[in-house]
Enzyme design. Structure first.
Site, short mmCIF file in Angstrom:
data_model
loop_
_atom_site.label_atom_id
_atom_site.label_comp_id
_atom_site.label_asym_id
_atom_site.label_seq_id
_atom_site.Cartn_x
_atom_site.Cartn_y
_atom_site.Cartn_z
N TYR A 121 0.81 -1.21 0.00
CA TYR A 121 0.00 0.00 0.00
C TYR A 121 0.85 1.27 0.00
O TYR A 121 0.63 2.20 -0.78
CB TYR A 121 -0.94 0.00 1.21
CG TYR A 121 -1.67 1.30 1.42
CD1 TYR A 121 -2.86 1.57 0.74
CD2 TYR A 121 -1.17 2.27 2.28
CE1 TYR A 121 -3.53 2.77 0.92
CE2 TYR A 121 -1.83 3.48 2.46
CZ TYR A 121 -3.01 3.72 1.78
OH TYR A 121 -3.65 4.91 1.95
N ASP A 164 -8.44 -3.11 -1.35
CA ASP A 164 -9.63 -2.34 -1.70
C ASP A 164 -9.26 -1.01 -2.36
O ASP A 164 -10.01 -0.49 -3.19
CB ASP A 164 -10.47 -2.07 -0.45
CG ASP A 164 -9.64 -1.56 0.71
OD1 ASP A 164 -9.56 -0.33 0.88
OD2 ASP A 164 -9.07 -2.38 1.44
N LYS A 202 -11.58 -8.58 5.32
CA LYS A 202 -12.02 -7.20 5.52
C LYS A 202 -12.72 -6.73 4.26
O LYS A 202 -12.10 -6.65 3.19
CB LYS A 202 -10.82 -6.29 5.83
CG LYS A 202 -11.20 -4.84 6.06
CD LYS A 202 -9.99 -3.92 5.94
CE LYS A 202 -9.61 -3.69 4.51
NZ LYS A 202 -8.62 -2.60 4.31
#
Length: 516
Positions: free
Chosen positions: A260, A295, A367
């Site tokens: 990330y 995500d 998640k």
């Protein structure tokens, strides 16, 4: 629970590719340490606080060691040797270095210094283990909510106001409170000190802020009769330090992705790969669930076209997690409900993606993120989008459910917005509680066929990444359509090649034998 017909051999091949990809990166990065890893190590030895210029003492000591050309040997044995020689605590050594009254040097007896360092590190390991045991006891005594756990954010910038809002959210029904960090904190190469009240778009991650929120959630959890989990963001230039602070203060979850920071914050690739291993190792030892950031890929890439990159990244994150000692129930692998709402059969494709992830990672604490990219400010349509998201979550047995807000794209949620989000999710979860065990996916139908297509694309792209290497794949913009290079980004100067006698006591104390 109904299952899609998936080729297990194909899943195994994809996972094998991901394992080799992660191992190659791990082996390449094992020759390096970073300034952040060394600062985290000092924090775990008991160094905290700031100097007269508000510079954190772990930074002061690491900067001193760099100036002395010593950091490549490892900060821990040098500091512990000074503790023994001068009859000081680690904190006193740091304060003396800060005042200029002590100059650190290599230990005179390296073997003795290593033994003493391991003994000092074991003290903190015991403290963290006790926090993990206390969490388990609290859950056993008070109980916890069934999954999907309802996850809500607070983001006022003021820790004391965050506490008020977190209590309210828990009383409304939230199971997890996530304290969003102040904008840009991931790019700070130090951790702010003390309780903070001036964050922008969120509240600074500091050890004191962790302590204050943990105490508040323990208190409200006692009142409500269920354990309330606390989440913060263990990413950016200081991810190992924040992991250490979270372990000490008993956080329950941390955002701790392996890529990330590289992709979305332009943090140097080497720095991130080294730091994520150490930070996840600490999280694993502390019993903290890591949440990954796949995500986010779907905020820059198309959620339908790029679905396979999410699964590929999840498989890579899984393997990095194993190397750090994490077990599946600590892997909050991320994905999201982000397909364009106007796409025909979009709900079916969302169901296919979520069910695919559930079956590939049957034991993970998944998640699931709500729609954000295509929320327009139309609160009525937004409420419908969130309802559909809630349906997919309960039907596919997700674990960590980030509540969708009908006011997404308008403002930071108000307490009443959160209340409506909780009510929506609870209604759907209650009225559809056992739907997953009552339905079957049509063999050869649209949902199953879509999942099979994504799995095949995932196997293919992982095979390509294995051939070229993960660094090259990121350089090509494979994930999120964003390109980064091994020498680019922030923080490369903090990467240090280890000397032959480099020593850090925590991996041997925290990692299971099979992962070490």
């Amino acid at each position: 629970m109904s299952h899609l017909q998936l080729d297990q051999a194909q899943i195994d091949r994809a996972r094998d590719s991901a394992r080799r990809i992660a191992r190659q990166v791990f082996d390449e990065m094992s020759q390096y340490t970073t300034t952040t890893v060394e600062r985290a190590t000092l924090r775990l030895l008991g160094i905290d606080g700031i100097d007269e210029n508000y510079v954190p003492l772990p930074n002061v000591v690491v900067d001193h060691l760099q100036a002395q050309n010593l950091l490549q040997h490892g900060a821990a044995p040098i500091v512990v040797a000074a503790m023994q020689e001068h009859n000081m605590t680690a904190q006193e050594v740091a304060e003396a270095v800060s005042k200029g009254t002590l100059t650190l040097a290599l230990p005179k007896d390296a073997d003795a210094a290593r033994k003493a360092t391991e003994a000092q590190a074991a003290i903190m390991c015991e403290r963290i283990a006790n926090q993990r045991a206390f969490r388990a006891k609290q859950i056993e005594t008070m109980g916890e909510a069934p999954t999907p756990w309802l996850y809500l954010i607070v983001a006022t910038g003021n820790i004391y106001e965050d506490v008020v809002q977190a209590r309210a959210a828990a009383e409304q029904g939230a199971d997890i409170i996530a304290v969003i960090r102040s904008t840009g904190q991931s790019l700070l190469d130090y951790v702010p000190y003390g309780a903070t009240t001036e964050g922008f778009g969120g509240t600074y991650a500091t050890q004191e802020n962790f302590k204050l929120m943990r105490a508040a959630l323990d208190e409200v959890g006692e009142k409500l009769g269920r354990y309330i989990r606390l989440t913060n963001y263990c990413s950016g230039l200081c991810m190992p330090e924040i992991a250490a602070m979270g372990a000490i203060e008993r956080l329950d979850m941390m955002l701790n992705d392996s890529m990330y920071g590289i992709i979305f914050r332009d943090i140097n690739m080497k720095r991130t790969f080294i730091d994520q291993f150490f930070s996840r190792m600490v999280n694993a030892y502390a019993g903290i669930i890591i949440n990954t950031g796949e995500d986010n890929y779907l905020t820059t890439a198309d959620a339908y076209e790029a679905a396979h990159t999410v699964l590929a990244s999840q498989l890579i994150n899984e393997q990095f997690a194993y190397l750090s000692g994490l077990q599946p129930d600590q892997m909050g692998l991320g994905h999201a409900f982000e397909i364009h709402p106007e796409l025909e059969n979009g709900f079916l494709w969302e169901m296919a993606h979520a069910q695919l992830v559930r079956q590939v990672f049957p034991d993970a604490a998944l998640k699931y993120m709500p729609p954000t990219k295509h929320m327009t400010g139309n609160i009525f349509k937004g409420q419908v989008q969130d309802t559909l998201f809630n349906i997919v979550s309960t039907v596919t047995n997700q674990n960590i459910h980030l509540l969708g807000m009908m006011t997404e794209a308008i403002h930071t949620p108000f307490i009443q917005d959160r209340f409506l989000a909780i009510q929506n999710a609870k209604y759907v979860f209650g009225t559809m509680k056992d739907l997953h065990s009552e339905i079957e996916f049509k063999s050869g139908g649209l949902i199953e066929t879509r999942a099979q297509e994504v799995l095949a694309e995932t196997e293919s792209i992982l095979a390509e990444i294995e051939k070229m290497g993960l660094s090259a794949a990121i350089g090509k913009g494979t994930f999120a359509e964003i390109s980064r290079t091994p020498t680019g980004g922030k923080g490369l100067a903090g990467v240090i090649t280890k000397a032959a006698d480099y020593y850090n006591p925590f991996p041997q104390l925290m990692l299971p034998t099979q992962a070490a």
